[in-house]
Design an enzyme around this catalytic site. Structure first.
Site: not given
Ligand SMILES: *[C@@H]1O[C@H](CO)[C@@H](O)[C@H](O)[C@H]1NC(C)=O
Length: 498
Positions: A223, A299
């Site tokens: 991430e 996301d």
């Protein structure tokens, strides 16, 4: 559960771990699978349940595809028969671990997908045919905009818990967009910060990190960073990959993680990185959330492409020895290529491509300048029109297993899709052009031949209002209309006019 334990112990006693399936090996190593996804084969020796679900375009019905036998290769013939004369999408990739961590169509996140609700697309079912030990099976061909996810998971690592994972991929199918991932991600479909993901990444994105050469590389998506090693920068021990079949492994535990890979068809794993967590804030300790993604970022970034054949996630940090046995089992599965076409064409032939839709069947695929359309052509047409409707079959510019169509009157220019409309453009030698100009040839849904885009195998060459597109069988564009779809994508290939 009892039988799995017995299998693992029995094999441990004889020492022939290669005979066990990947999840039997992980179980025996004390790091059991908590998710096991494979459209190509069972990942437990005893597994006989469903591998994936298909949804077909003709009537919207679904069917499950299972292994041919316990622990065996998928029943590809059942797919071929269910999808005969129509289109099919892979609607669910089942979890074989018994925890119901199935992968479904990924829902909208921070980024929207291309479908009518802003969700991601499902993969076309015919995009990634292979053989395992000579038996045909289908992988999951992820086009940009395609993704799978499960946010309601059981047993995957959360917080700073240890885990391992591997994915068997097509090492030649990639791009530099974010992010072709498989692994642990956010349950909210949004970026919740550094260390909220731990996933296999494959591609040649260089925004955060890279390896040696020009890629593609195996990296870890943790991430807000694709990591090839300890820092966010280049790790020259992380090699460019050119294997057609590639095993990528990522594992992590408190302040330790590793990146390992190998040709999936032969050889043994190399360690590209093993060491401490990134020193940038947020990665030590990790803040894993446990959702599972395939083909997208945490996301729902969905610009990437790649092909997934099988993969698992474990509870606990697998030993190198366990992973070596898993790699040996993958090699023994004998992944190999097979034809991408059920109705092959002859390279070098000059052809015409005739519409078959009733009322339009005097028309042929042609071009007017850069626009690819259909026009009424006959033996008495002007030479210029005959030439506009004549194509030379070339080896696929983006994949040599399929085809490209070169214009007879404009040599060096090929039919390609751009925003899903067909155009005639000069080959600019970019990866994007070559892939956009590559089409595979299948037995026609109604008659003749049907041509799927290589890079978007759920989309097919279609005429709509006498203009050429690549269209899905139902979808967001007017040219995706399910009405008349089968006829509009069925063409008769004949000798060329000119
Ligand atoms: C990824 O590879 C393609 C094909 O070689 C190349 O065109 C593209 O520029 C590369 N992307 C990056 C970010 O290096």
């Amino acid at each position: 559960m009892r039988s799995r334990t017995n299998i693992a112990l029995g094999l441990a006693a004889t020492g022939s771990l290669v005979a066990a399936a990947p999840c039997d090996i992980y179980q025996n190593g004390g790091t059991p699978c908590v998710a096991a996804h494979g459209t190509t084969r069972a990942l437990y020796d005893s597994y006989t349940g469903p591998l994936y679900q298909l949804k077909r375009g003709s009537d919207g019905t679904t069917t499950d595809i299972s292994p041919l036998s316990a622990g065996g290769v998928a029943n590809a013939a059942a797919q071929d028969s269910f999808c005969k004369g129509t289109t099919c999408l892979i609607s669910i990739i089942y979890d074989q671990s018994g925890r119901a961590n199935h992968l479904y169509q990924a829902q909208k996140g921070a980024f929207s997908g291309p479908d009518v609700n802003g969700n991601d697309n499902l993969a076309g079912a015919i995009g990634a045919p292979v053989t395992l030990n000579g038996k045909k099976a289908y992988g999951v061909f992820i086009s940009p905009g395609t993704g799978y996810r499960n946010d309601e998971v059981s047993g995957t690592a959360t917080g700073n818990e240890p885990e391992g994972m591997y994915a068997v991929l097509d090492g030649t199918h990639y791009n530099d967009a974010c992010c072709f991932d498989y692994g642990n991600a956010e349950i909210s479909n949004t970026d919740t910060g550094n260390g909220h993901m731990e996933a296999v990444y494959y591609g040649n994105n260089t925004i955060w990190g890279s390896g040696s050469g020009s890629g593609p590389w195996l990296m870890a998506d943790l991430e807000n960073g694709l990591f090839s090693g300890q820092g966010t920068k280049q790790n020259t021990a992380d090699p460019s990959i050119s294997n057609r079949f590639f095993t990528g492994m990522v594992k992590g535990e408190p302040n330790q993680w590793a990146l390992r890979g190998s040709n999936a068809a032969s050889g043994s794993l190399s360690t590209y990185y093993s060491g401490a967590r990134p020193t940038v804030g947020g990665y030590n300790p990790m803040s894993l959330e446990g959702a599972i993604i395939l083909g997208i970022g945490g996301d729902n970034s969905n610009g990437a492409q790649g092909t997934f054949y099988e993969g698992v996630m474990t509870s606990g940090y697998p030993s190198d020895a366990t992973e070596a046995s898993v790699q040996a089992n993958i090699v023994a599965a004998k992944y190999a290529t097979t034809s991408l076409n059920t109705a092959p064409l002859t390279v070098g032939n000059k052809i015409s491509i005739k519409v078959t839709t009733p009322g339009y069947d005097t028309r042929y695929l042609a071009h007017t300048g850069a626009t690819v359309n259909t026009q009424v052509v006959s033996s008495s047409s002007a030479t210029s029109l005959k030439q506009q409707a004549s194509w030379t079959v070339r080896t696929g510019l983006g994949n040599s297993g399929c085809y490209s169509f070169e214009s007879v009157d404009t040599p060096g220019s090929f039919i390609r899709h751009y925003n899903f409309q067909l155009q005639l453009n000069a080959n600019d030698n970019t990866k994007a052009f070559k892939e956009d100009a590559t089409f595979c040839s299948q037995t026609g849904l109604v008659t003749g031949n049907t041509f799927n885009s290589w890079s978007y195998p759920a989309k097919f060459i279609r005429h709509y209002n006498n203009v050429g597109y690549i269209a899905s069988n139902g979808g967001v564009h007017d040219f995706d209309s399910a009405t008349g779809f089968n006829n509009d994508v069925s063409f008769v290939v004949g000798s060329s006019f000119a």
